[in-house]
Design an enzyme around this catalytic site. Structure first.
Site, PDB file in Angstrom:
ATOM      1  NE  ARG A  10      21.042   2.941  37.145  1.00 56.99           N
ATOM      2  CZ  ARG A  10      19.913   2.278  36.936  1.00 56.99           C
ATOM      3  NH1 ARG A  10      18.816   2.615  37.608  1.00 56.99           N
ATOM      4  NH2 ARG A  10      19.861   1.295  36.058  1.00 56.99           N
ATOM      5  CD  GLN A  59      24.545  -1.332  39.228  1.00 58.13           C
ATOM      6  OE1 GLN A  59      23.926  -2.388  39.145  1.00 58.13           O
ATOM      7  NE2 GLN A  59      24.765  -0.541  38.166  1.00 58.13           N
TER       8      GLN A  59
END
Length: 395
Positions: free
Chosen positions: A281, A96
C-alpha cells in the site's frame, strides 16, 4: 452446471446499497463491498450437487482434472487460478501495487524467514503468487492507474500555485522521466508527516477552488479533492497527483499488471484477478506501508492507461496472461455457446440468462446470480435478455 452461493465482504469503503440492489436483497445498513465468486480460501463459493452445500475449493481439490481441465490443472495446480468479484466502492480503496511472480516468491520467503505471521498487520506477502487484475465498469467507475508523464504532472502541480510543491515541479521538469517520478514519489511518501500534511492541505484547498473552473485539470482536481474528504492530509493524495485519472463508462475496463500503482475511488464493477492476497500500500489507508519495499516493486513507467472494450467476436477483454480471461456477452444481441475444457464462472448482471447444456441440464440465472461450469461438463448455450459476464482462463 452448479449454482453458486457466494459471500459478501463488508469492508468499510463499500457501498451500502449497490450489491444488495444487484442481488435483489434488502440492505443491511452496513457497507457491502465485494461479492466473491470462486474458490479463494478466504471465502470460497459453495455448491450443492445433491449432498448439501460444499466449498467449491474442496470440490476442485477432490478432482482437479474434472473441474479445471488437465491443461489448467497442469499449469496452475489443483486450484482455481482466478478470483471473480463484484466490487462496489462508495469511498476510495487504498492506493496500492502488486508484485510480479519473482517478487512475490522472494517477498513471501523473506517474511516467512522473518517469522511474520500471515495475519500480522505488517504482513504484505500472503502467498507466492502475482496479482494482476482487470476491472470492468457496471456503473461510471473512477480510479487512478499508472503514472502521468512528468511534464503533465508538473503542469498539474504547478497549476495549484502552492509553494511546497515547487521542488517537486522542478524535479519533474529537470530529470529523466523514470528518475523524476521515482524521486518525487519517494519524497512525498517519506516526508515528515506533519510537514507533508500541511502541503497536502494547501494543495487540496487550491484544487477545490479550481475544480469548478474550465482549466485543463478541473475534473482531475475535483477527483483529488473528493479523495481528501475521506483521507485529509494523506500523502497518497500528492502521490496520486502523479498518476493517471481513469473514468470508465459501463462496459469499459482497465487491466492492472505488476508494479502499476492504482486506486479504485468510486463506482461498481466486476473484477477478475489472479488468486492472490499480495498487496503493498502507498496511501488512502490506515494499514501498514513499507516504503522501501514498495519502491522495489513500483514500476516508474509513464503513459496513458488503456481503456479496454469487449471484442465484438467473442466478448473478451484482451490481457497478456493466462491466469484469467473476462468475457462480456450481450444476450439481447446473440446467444452464446460456452465452450468446455476449462473452468468457468458466469454472472448475470442485468436481465436474465438461460443456460442449457448439451446433456439437457438447464439453469436459469436472474440478475446477481452466478454459476460454476466445470471443465468436464457438456457445452452450454446461453440465451436470454440481459448481460452475462464469463470468467475463465485463456483457452
Amino acid at each position: 452446471m452448479d449454482r453458486l452461493t457466494n459471500t459478501v465482504r463488508p469492508y468499510a469503503w463499500g457501498s451500502t446499497t449497490a450489491i444488495p440492489g444487484l442481488l435483489g436483497e434488502e440492505p443491511t445498513g452496513g457497507p457491502q463491498a465485494e461479492l466473491w465468486m470462486g474458490a479463494h480460501p478466504g471465502a470460497p463459493s459453495r455448491i450443492d450437487r445433491g449432498a448439501g452445500p460444499v466449498s467449491l475449493a474442496d470440490v476442485i481439490a477432490a478432482d482437479p482434472v474434472a473441474e479445471l481441465g488437465a491443461p489448467c490443472a497442469d499449469r496452475f495446480g489443483p486450484r482455481l487460478p482466478f478470483l471473480f468479484k463484484v466490487l462496489a466502492a462508495a469511498e476510495p480503496l487504498s492506493l496500492q501495487v502488486h508484485p510480479d511472480l519473482n517478487q512475490a516468491k522472494a517477498g513471501f520467503l523473506a517474511e516467512e524467514e522473518a517469522g511474520i505471521a500471515l495475519d500480522a498487520p505488517e504482513r504484505m506477502y500472503k502467498d507466492t503468487n502475482h496479482k494482476p487484475e482487470l476491472i470492468c465498469a457496471l456503473t461510471l467507475f473512477e480510479g487512478l492507474c499508472g503514472f502521468r508523464t512528468p511534464a503533465q504532472a508538473a503542469d498539474l502541480l504547478e497549476g495549484l500555485n502552492v509553494d511546497g510543491l515547487v521542488p517537486y515541479v522542478d524535479v519533474l521538469r529537470a530529470k529523466p522521466e523514470a528518475d523524476a517520478l521515482r524521486e518525487v514519489f519517494t519524497a512525498v511518501l517519506t516526508a515528515p508527516r506533519e510537514a507533508i500534511a500541511a502541503t497536502v492541505g494547501e494543495a487540496v484547498a487550491a484544487a477545490t477552488g479550481l475544480a469548478t473552473g474550465d482549466g485543463p485539470f478541473a475534473a482531475d482536481y475535483a477527483m483529488y479533492a473528493a479523495v481528501a474528504r475521506t483521507y485529509p492530509g494523506d500523502p497518497g493524495i500528492l502521490a496520486g497527483m502523479l498518476m493517471n485519472p481513469v473514468r470508465l463508462q459501463p462496459g469499459e475496463a482497465m487491466y492492472l499488471g505488476a508494479g502499476v500503482p492504482h486506486a479504485y475511488l468510486d463506482g461498481v464493477g466486476v473484477e477478475i484477478m489472479a488468486n492472490s492476497d499480495n498487496v503493498l500500500r502507498c496511501g488512502f489507508t490506515p494499514k501498514h506501508i513499507d516504503v522501501p519495499e514498495l519502491l522495489r516493486v513500483v514500476r516508474f513507467v509513464p503513459g496513458e492507461t488503456d481503456v479496454l472494450h469487449a471484442s465484438p467476436a467473442d466478448g473478451a477483454y484482451d490481457t497478456p496472461l493466462d491466469d484469467f480471461r473476462l468475457h462480456r456477452h450481450d444476450l439481447d444481441a446473440a446467444a452464446r455457446t460456452l465452450d468446455t475444457g476449462r473452468p468457468q464462472i458466469v454472472l448475470c448482471t442485468d436481465g436474465s440468462a438461460e443456460l442449457t447444456s448439451a446433456d439437457g441440464t438447464h439453469l436459469s440465472l436472474r440478475r446477481g446470480e452466478s454459476a460454476f461450469l466445470p471443465a468436464a461438463g457438456a457445452p452450454v448455450r446461453a440465451t436470454g435478455s440481459g448481460t452475462l459476464f464469463r470468467a475463465t482462463v485463456r483457452g
